[in-house]
Design an enzyme around this catalytic site. Structure first.
Site, PDB file in Angstrom:
ATOM      1  N   GLU A 157     -21.099   3.736   6.510  1.00 24.42           N
ATOM      2  CA  GLU A 157     -21.399   4.647   7.781  1.00 24.42           C
ATOM      3  C   GLU A 157     -22.907   5.245   7.698  1.00 24.42           C
ATOM      4  OE1 GLU A 157     -18.622   8.044   8.178  1.00 24.42           O
ATOM      5  OE2 GLU A 157     -16.961   6.697   8.172  1.00 24.42           O
ATOM      6  N   GLU A 306     -11.391   2.427   7.513  1.00 20.72           N
ATOM      7  CA  GLU A 306     -10.948   3.765   7.346  1.00 20.72           C
ATOM      8  C   GLU A 306     -10.144   4.118   8.580  1.00 20.72           C
ATOM      9  OE1 GLU A 306     -13.603   7.035   6.247  1.00 20.72           O
ATOM     10  OE2 GLU A 306     -14.759   5.526   4.695  1.00 20.72           O
TER      11      GLU A 306
END
Ligand code: GCO
Length: 390
Positions: A157, A306
């Site tokens: 991320e 995720e």
């Protein structure tokens, strides 16, 4: 029956700092334990997975999963600038070997938010040699991923990491999307990713990419919401997705949508169940994120690295995950190359500035004994994995 492609990677994800315990040379350990921190509690022993990873992997394999996404710790491998811990490299090599021993495929993340405290001390991602240092770390990690690993995520991320760097303290991670990313940091993260991929290209057959948090921003119907959305939406998210044309895959991390009204993002990202409302955990977010990544990257293969829900209501976890998987199957039907689904998370874990209250795990553990207890959702998901569909 919704059947997924042959070889689909049914797994669960974790991150070293959130489950290992005692990551004392990391920048997060410093922030967690400094006076006046806004972080609700330190990570401490976490789930003691540094010592219990074999038990965790065997549990996942026994449930029926065929893969496991975990991260390795730069601050263990290089605890002080230029000081290399061979023991830590060997530890993570043993993790890869253990995954194969239990018949599950390891998906390795090199950096999942935490960096060595010396890296932050010496300028963090704003240091002129940040990308050089990350490339050197990747060299150090090569023995871990040189054999028996097919997928490596370089950086977890980067869009959130850029926001985190742009904000005043670690609690900004909880705010999600509110702080403006530091675009100098965003550049450094992209260069670091590219340099890391160059190093990893030495390993034949290794597929490399990174993971992007897609936040499904949408404007509320009121006047002024669209303008506010432009101001708040994560500029780094799309930019990163548009700059990965050469990558072998992209990891999408999607949980919910962020509704933006004229006042800004509606309820803050819920850290604990008490703030949970229907739209805050929005199963279609997974499919929205996958479609965005597929289009913006120019059809780079996608893996959901995720997706999950923090709740004490385990049946709700099953409903949420079923909804997400239905949306992902529709993506595959529409011709998107979807490589796998890594549920967040294998274990209840340290949810950064929110501490241990949010329970994302398929598996719970006792804070005194560390004994693991799979939840009913773990059995349900294992069944889906064994059947390659639902
Ligand atoms: C993130 C991280 C994870 C979080 C998970 C739940 O997206 O912030 O990758 O470490 O714990 O997403 O918020």
């Amino acid at each position: 029956m919704l059947t997924f492609p042959d070889g689909f990677l049914w797994g669960a994800a974790t991150a070293a700092h959130q489950i290992e315990g005692n990551n004392v040379n990391s920048n997060w350990w410093v922030h967690e334990n400094e006076p006046g921190t806004t972080i609700v509690e330190p990570s401490g022993d976490a789930a003691d997975s540094y010592h219990r990873y074999r038990e965790d992997m065997k549990l996942l394999a026994d449930l029926g999963l065929n893969s496991y996404r975990f991260s390795i710790e730069w601050s263990r491998i290089e605890p002080e600038r230029g000081l290399v811990s061979r023991a830590s490299i060997d530890h993570y090599r043993r993790m890869v070997d253990a995954a194969h021993e239990f018949g599950i495929e390891p998906i390795v993340t090199l950096m999942h938010f935490t960096v060595p405290r010396w890296f932050e001390r010496d300028g963090f991602w704003r240091a002129p040699d940040a990308a050089d240092l990350f490339a050197r770390y990747t060299e150090l990690a090569l023995p871990v991923v040189a054999e028996g690993v097919n997928y490596v995520c370089t950086i977890n991320e980067p869009n959130i990491a850029a926001m985190l760097a742009g904000g005043e303290d670690a609690s900004n991670l909880v705010a999600y999307g509110l702080p403006k990313p530091d675009l100098a940091v965003a550049d450094a993260l992209l260069l670091s990713h590219q340099r890391s991929r160059e190093v990893l290209s030495q390993v034949s057959g290794l597929k490399t990419g990174w993971t992007v948090a897609t936040q499904a921003f949408e404007a509320a119907p009121e006047d002024g919401a669209a303008e506010k959305l432009k101001e708040i939406a994560d500029p780094a998210e799309n930019w990163y997705l548009e700059n990965i044309a050469g990558d072998d895959f992209v990891g999408v991390q999607a949980y919910t949508r962020n509704i933006v009204g004229p006042e800004g993002i509606r309820p803050p990202r819920p850290e604990v169940e008490k703030t949970l409302t229907e739209w805050e955990y929005f199963p279609p977010a997974a499919g929205i994120g996958v479609r965005a990544a597929w289009e913006l990257s120019g059809h780079v293969p996608v893996m959901v690295t995720e997706n999950g829900i923090a709740t004490q209501d385990d049946p709700r976890r099953i409903d949420y995950t079923r909804g997400a998987l239905e949306g992902l199957h529709a993506c595959i039907e529409d011709g998107i190359e979807l490589l796998g689904y890594q549920h967040w998370s294998a274990l209840d874990n340290y949810e950064w500035a929110s501490g241990y209250a949010p329970t994302f795990g398929l598996i719970a553990w006792d804070k005194e004994t560390f004994a693991r207890t799979p939840k009913p959702s773990a059995s349900w998901y294992g069944e889906v994995a064994r059947n390659n569909g639902l």
